[in-house]
Design an enzyme around this catalytic site. Sequence first.
Site, short mmCIF file in Angstrom:
data_model
loop_
_atom_site.label_atom_id
_atom_site.label_comp_id
_atom_site.label_asym_id
_atom_site.label_seq_id
_atom_site.Cartn_x
_atom_site.Cartn_y
_atom_site.Cartn_z
N ASP A 1 -7.91 5.15 -3.10
CA ASP A 1 -7.06 3.99 -2.78
C ASP A 1 -6.72 3.25 -4.06
O ASP A 1 -7.60 2.74 -4.74
CB ASP A 1 -7.78 3.07 -1.81
CG ASP A 1 -6.84 2.11 -1.10
OD1 ASP A 1 -5.76 1.82 -1.66
OD2 ASP A 1 -7.18 1.65 -0.01
N HIS B 1 -2.54 0.52 7.01
CA HIS B 1 -2.78 0.73 5.59
C HIS B 1 -2.39 2.16 5.21
O HIS B 1 -2.37 3.05 6.05
CB HIS B 1 -4.26 0.49 5.26
CG HIS B 1 -4.57 0.50 3.80
ND1 HIS B 1 -3.94 -0.33 2.89
CD2 HIS B 1 -5.43 1.26 3.07
CE1 HIS B 1 -4.41 -0.08 1.68
NE2 HIS B 1 -5.32 0.89 1.75
N CYS C 1 0.80 -1.22 0.00
CA CYS C 1 0.00 0.00 0.00
C CYS C 1 0.84 1.27 0.00
O CYS C 1 0.47 2.26 -0.65
CB CYS C 1 -0.97 0.00 1.17
SG CYS C 1 -0.21 -0.18 2.80
#
Length: 170
Positions: free
Chosen positions: A155, A139, A96
């Site tokens: 995202d 995250h 991520c």
Amino acid sequence: LRTGNLYSTEYINDYVYGTAIEVPAETREAILNSGVLPDSYLDAYYGRSDMTDAEKVIAVTDFIRDLHPYDRNTEYPPDGADFVVWFLTDAESGICVHYASTSVILLRMFLIPARYVDGFLESATGLGCTGDVFSTEAHSWFEFFDPEFGWIMGDSTPGNQGAAAHFDIN
């Protein structure tokens, strides 16, 4: 939900447009010369095509999401390497942090204010419930600024598009 007068002119000028569009010149040049950007990005960047900011956010998100497979065992970039350039050009996978950082830089190159965010993605409990949060739920994502709506979550991590679904640019 519209922002109204939520953000002061000073905040928008000094922070949003004063810092959240910065890209180091060497990073920008390395990315533009890398040969990895899709033609649609380059066309929009150089003004050869018209894309709305919303279309640019979607294009960047989709491009980064499809760039490499997600792998928690992704190698670190070599010492001294530009993190984003390395991810675009030499990485074989990512986590991520890679997807969020690269999205921020590509959005900023379009002069769309963007910022990198770290936090936790905990989905096991509902609103108003309590539960344990573990480091495995850490995250990273990005947020971009829309003058009408404020900071909107995005995202680009593969498999995680649902995390930002409630904040979809559309």
